[in-house]
Design an enzyme around this catalytic site. Structure first.
Site, PDB file in Angstrom:
ATOM      1  N   LYS A  16       3.957   1.206  10.694  1.00  0.00           N
ATOM      2  CA  LYS A  16       3.300   0.378   9.687  1.00  0.00           C
ATOM      3  C   LYS A  16       4.155  -0.823   9.312  1.00  0.00           C
ATOM      4  CE  LYS A  16       0.459  -0.855   6.404  1.00  0.00           C
ATOM      5  NZ  LYS A  16      -0.820  -1.516   6.710  1.00  0.00           N
TER       6      LYS A  16
ATOM      7  N   CYS B  47       0.845  -6.300   1.606  1.00  0.00           N
ATOM      8  CA  CYS B  47       1.444  -5.774   2.834  1.00  0.00           C
ATOM      9  C   CYS B  47       2.433  -6.738   3.478  1.00  0.00           C
ATOM     10  CB  CYS B  47       0.342  -5.407   3.831  1.00  0.00           C
ATOM     11  SG  CYS B  47      -0.650  -3.991   3.317  1.00  0.00           S
TER      12      CYS B  47
END
Length: 433
Positions: free
Chosen positions: A215, A269
């Site tokens: 991720k 993010c």
């Protein structure tokens, strides 16, 4: 209509990922409890409404709530699967903060029973899933937690990050491939069985630590590539070259795909996750750190360029177009547009008008600045200086004849056809990136 099953799922955190995930799981037939710390969020969801803007989410939530498959609460209850989707911010010195994850684990611990599955979806530093496991082991010594090489455990613990695009979350939660990392292979397999109930994309198992790194790597890759475009835009600007033309022509090379520059990088993010890698290994994460610094520095560059343009037209009202971190969404987290507009509002006060079609009110950052939220039509009528910060579709639709007499600093390249008119001719001058 899906067939109801006996599985009970608790989703901890009903934000931009948690609520869509909870609604999709409920649509698959499971009984879902959404848990959030905000009474407003709980009341909104239980009324069949949503508190965030996302395509088709309102209809989905209304449907699963009305059928009794989704309800929200301030407190957690016993379930078979617990999905944790809470924030993982960074501090001012870029250190990761996993306190929300650990708080969620403390919330879940009292209701855990043998056979349950606990899945962390929050973007996290490598080792967070193991830290969560260790905390649960401390809080529930009566349950065997998974440890590699120690045989079967009572609880399965895994990590499975989302990889979605705002505006397409409901589609991508289903269709995108998922990387499922277990504390042990058995944990990964149990989590895989759960995701298979509502995910059509490939579900690939690995270790929890590898999945956590996957991720972070995905978002750091994006950040590095955006940094190249943002750095190029500054170089081209100082050389008097149209960066949009350069990128368009360079991308005709069969192995070149340069992204588009902007006023920086935003969102929870891409603007945050690379710091997790840098914090873990600052000596070796040199390129990743530099990319973060380039993208943050681009915001400073835009503020300086916008200020120069505004100072050339004293007294003119200023329209800052866009506050979201991406086009056509209402998400302002870590938005460079907010950072630019806030600094301009603090300097120029009531002259600054903010145009954000996805905001009902101004973010708290603008309190006390005197800046005003207006629509695009009012901006065209009233403002002489335009700072384009977000490429919302509504801004792209403004025709040339309605903006030809405006001074424009376009950080997104959507008004490149703007004519350049010298200030001394009674009109305002347009400028590009």
């Amino acid at each position: 209509m899906p067939v109801e099953n006996e599985q009970k799922v608790a989703v901890i955190g009903l934000g931009y990922i948690g609520l869509p995930t909870a609604a999709l799981i409920a649509r698959s037939g499971a009984r879902v409890l959404g848990v959030d710390v905000s009474p407003h969020v709980v009341e909104t969801v239980n009324s069949g409404k949503v508190h965030i803007e996302e395509v088709d989410l309102d209809g989905l939530v209304q449907g699963v709530v009305s059928r009794g498959l989704l309800r929200a609460s301030l407190t957690v209850e016993a379930a078979d699967v617990f999905v944790i989707a809470v924030p993982t911010p960074v501090s001012e010195d870029h250190a990761p903060d996993i306190s929300y994850v650990l708080d969620a684990a403390r919330t879940v611990a009292p209701v855990l029973k043998a056979g349950d599955v606990v899945i962390l979806e929050s973007t996290s530093p490598v080792g967070t899933t193991e830290a969560m496991r260790d905390l649960l082991a401390e809080l529930r010594p009566d349950l065997r937690m998974p440890v590699a090489g120690n045989g079967p455990a009572d609880i399965a613990i895994a990590y499975c990050p989302e990889r979605v695009l705002p505006g397409r979350i409901l589609v991508e939660l289903i269709d995108n491939d998922r990387c499922i990392g277990g504390i042990t292979p058995r944990c990964a397999r149990k989590a895989l069985s759960f995701y298979r109930t509502f995910v059509r994309g490939a579900c690939i198992t690995t270790s929890a630590r590898a999945a956590e790194m996957v991720k972070l790597v995905e978002n750091s890759f994006r950040d590095v590539n955006i940094a190249f475009a943002n750095e190029l835009s500054v170089i081209a600007d100082r050389a008097g070259i149209d960066v949009w033309e350069v990128i368009s022509l360079a991308n005709r090379h069969p192995r070149v795909n340069i992204l588009q520059p902007g006023p920086g990088v935003g969102g929870h993010c891409i603007a945050v996750d690379p710091w997790f890698i840098v914090h873990a290994d600052p000596e070796n994460a040199r390129l990743i750190r530099t990319a973060r610094e380039v993208n943050d520095g681009k915001t400073d560059y835009v503020v300086a360029k916008a200020s120069d343009l505004i100072d050339a037209f004293p007294g003119a009202e200023i329209a800052c177009l866009g506050l979201a971190f991406k086009p056509n969404i209402d998400d302002f987290r870590e938005s460079p547009a907010v950072k630019v507009a806030t600094r301009l509002a603090r300097r120029y006060g009531q002259r600054v008008k903010l145009v954000e079609p996805y905001a009902r009110e101004l973010p708290v950052e603008f309190a006390g600045t005197g800046a005003e939220l207006i629509d695009i039509d009012a901006a065209i009528e009233r403002c002489g200086v335009f700072i384009v910060l977000v490429d919302h579709d509504v801004f792209k639709s403004v025709p040339l004849d309605e903006r030809a007499d405006k001074a424009v600093y376009d950080t997104r390249g959507i008004w490149r056809d703007q004519p350049a008119i010298a200030p001394g001719e009674g009109k305002l001058r347009a400028v590009g990136e």
